[in-house]
Design an enzyme around this catalytic site. Structure first.
Site, mmCIF file in Angstrom:
data_model
loop_
_atom_site.group_PDB
_atom_site.id
_atom_site.type_symbol
_atom_site.label_atom_id
_atom_site.label_comp_id
_atom_site.label_asym_id
_atom_site.label_seq_id
_atom_site.Cartn_x
_atom_site.Cartn_y
_atom_site.Cartn_z
ATOM 1 N N ASP A 1 -10.992 -38.844 0.412
ATOM 2 C CA ASP A 1 -11.432 -38.282 -0.865
ATOM 3 C C ASP A 1 -12.777 -38.915 -1.226
ATOM 4 O O ASP A 1 -13.811 -38.508 -0.720
ATOM 5 C CB ASP A 1 -10.332 -38.561 -1.897
ATOM 6 C CG ASP A 1 -10.572 -37.904 -3.236
ATOM 7 O OD1 ASP A 1 -11.274 -36.897 -3.296
ATOM 8 O OD2 ASP A 1 -10.047 -38.410 -4.249
ATOM 9 N N THR A 2 -12.792 -39.960 -2.040
ATOM 10 C CA THR A 2 -14.066 -40.630 -2.351
ATOM 11 C C THR A 2 -14.588 -41.414 -1.144
ATOM 12 O O THR A 2 -15.778 -41.707 -1.055
ATOM 13 C CB THR A 2 -13.898 -41.623 -3.526
ATOM 14 O OG1 THR A 2 -12.977 -42.640 -3.134
ATOM 15 C CG2 THR A 2 -13.417 -40.923 -4.779
ATOM 16 N N GLY A 3 -13.689 -41.780 -0.248
ATOM 17 C CA GLY A 3 -14.076 -42.564 0.926
ATOM 18 C C GLY A 3 -13.909 -44.059 0.711
ATOM 19 O O GLY A 3 -14.056 -44.843 1.647
ATOM 20 N N THR B 1 -11.237 -45.952 0.087
ATOM 21 C CA THR B 1 -10.135 -46.568 0.832
ATOM 22 C C THR B 1 -10.506 -46.770 2.305
ATOM 23 O O THR B 1 -10.390 -47.875 2.838
ATOM 24 C CB THR B 1 -8.860 -45.687 0.751
ATOM 25 O OG1 THR B 1 -8.571 -45.433 -0.623
ATOM 26 C CG2 THR B 1 -7.686 -46.351 1.415
HETATM 27 P P1 IMP Z 1 -10.200 -42.264 -1.475
HETATM 28 O O1 IMP Z 1 -10.181 -43.757 -1.463
HETATM 29 O O2 IMP Z 1 -10.741 -41.726 -2.766
HETATM 30 O O3 IMP Z 1 -10.875 -41.646 -0.277
HETATM 31 O O4 IMP Z 1 -8.714 -41.789 -1.537
HETATM 32 C C1 IMP Z 1 -7.917 -41.682 -0.450
HETATM 33 C C2 IMP Z 1 -6.466 -41.647 -0.888
HETATM 34 O O5 IMP Z 1 -6.286 -40.934 -2.129
HETATM 35 C C3 IMP Z 1 -5.624 -40.924 0.121
HETATM 36 O O6 IMP Z 1 -5.133 -41.806 1.073
HETATM 37 C C4 IMP Z 1 -4.535 -40.324 -0.742
HETATM 38 O O7 IMP Z 1 -3.503 -41.253 -0.891
HETATM 39 C C5 IMP Z 1 -5.155 -40.115 -2.089
HETATM 40 N N1 IMP Z 1 -5.564 -38.700 -2.307
HETATM 41 C C6 IMP Z 1 -6.811 -38.217 -2.395
HETATM 42 N N2 IMP Z 1 -6.837 -36.906 -2.614
HETATM 43 C C7 IMP Z 1 -5.541 -36.517 -2.635
HETATM 44 C C8 IMP Z 1 -4.897 -35.238 -2.827
HETATM 45 O O8 IMP Z 1 -5.502 -34.175 -2.984
HETATM 46 N N3 IMP Z 1 -3.537 -35.249 -2.792
HETATM 47 C C9 IMP Z 1 -2.807 -36.372 -2.587
HETATM 48 N N4 IMP Z 1 -3.376 -37.578 -2.421
HETATM 49 C C10 IMP Z 1 -4.730 -37.658 -2.450
#
Ligand code: IMP
Ligand code: MG
Length: 198
Positions: A125-127, A129
């Site tokens: 999503d944002t990257g 994680t």
């Molecule tokens: P990031 O750190 O923003 O890239 O978020 C990654 C994590 O957010 C993923 O491993 C998911 O657990 C959660 N996530 C992001 N988008 C979604 C979604 O559309 N549905 C469910 N979980 C999401």
């Protein structure tokens, strides 16, 4: 009498399961990827990964909880030697803002120095994680480190993170199923769908 009871109970429990499966489906707006589509894409990803790592041994790092189904399906399609480790990251602050901090809630015990690592998540999503985990494990001197994700919400990216293997790009919609949850529900759905707005 005794021999009929378990059968009746089984039929009742099946009916209840069907009822709940139907209830889940009604919460969905649109099915974006059905079981067959997901399986076909995973077969292609696995072929590519198996080719790229030919002659090497891979350690798949499954990012809990979301990637448990994706990792299981992907690794069963690999034709190279592979082991799996589980990690879990916890995010403090809203995962929808860039300042959210990541801490590793569950780490691995196995040494990974000199190993080829493949970090697996269902969705980027944002990257934030994936970026944090890539940097953390890179610091432990693996032979190589790459990321695989089934879904990518590119429009939401805040930190550029290289994803070597990607299933599908999706628009900025919240999706559930195939390991992904909303309030811990829907992980068991075999398809990926967007949720109906309440
Ligand atoms: P990031 O750190 O923003 O890239 O978020 C990654 C994590 O957010 C993923 O491993 C998911 O657990 C959660 N996530 C992001 N988008 C979604 C979604 O559309 N549905 C469910 N979980 C999401
Ligand atoms: Mg979640």
């Amino acid at each position: 009498m005794h021999s009929r009871e378990p059968g009746t109970r089984r039929r009742v429990s099946y009916a209840i399961r069907l009822m709940f499966a139907g209830a889940d489906r009604e919460d969905m707006q649109e099915i974006l990827f059905d079981e067959q589509t997901i399986a076909a894409r995973i077969r292609t990803l696995a072929e590519q990964i198996s080719k790229d790592y030919a002659g090497k041994e891979l350690v798949m790092l499954c990012i809990l909880k979301g990637a448990f189904i994706f990792s299981a399906d992907l690794m069963r399609r690999l034709t190279i030697p592979v082991t799996v480790e589980f990690i879990q990251a916890a995010s403090y602050g809203s995962s929808r803002d860039s300042s959210h901090e990541i801490v590793i809630k569950k780490d691995i015990e196995a040494g990974i120095e000199g190993k080829h690592l493949l970090l697996a998540d269902t969705i980027i999503d944002t990257g934030v994680t994936m970026d944090c985990l890539m940097r953390t494990f890179q610091a432990r001197n693996p032979a190589s480190i790459r990321a695989v994700a089934l879904l990518d919400k590119k429009d939401r990216r805040i930190i550029e993170v290289p994803v070597a293997y990607l299933g599908f790009e999706i628009p900025d919609v919240f999706v559930v199923g195939y390991g992904m949850d909303y309030g811990e529900r829907y992980r068991n759905l075999p398809y990926i769908a967007s949720l109906r707005e309440e």
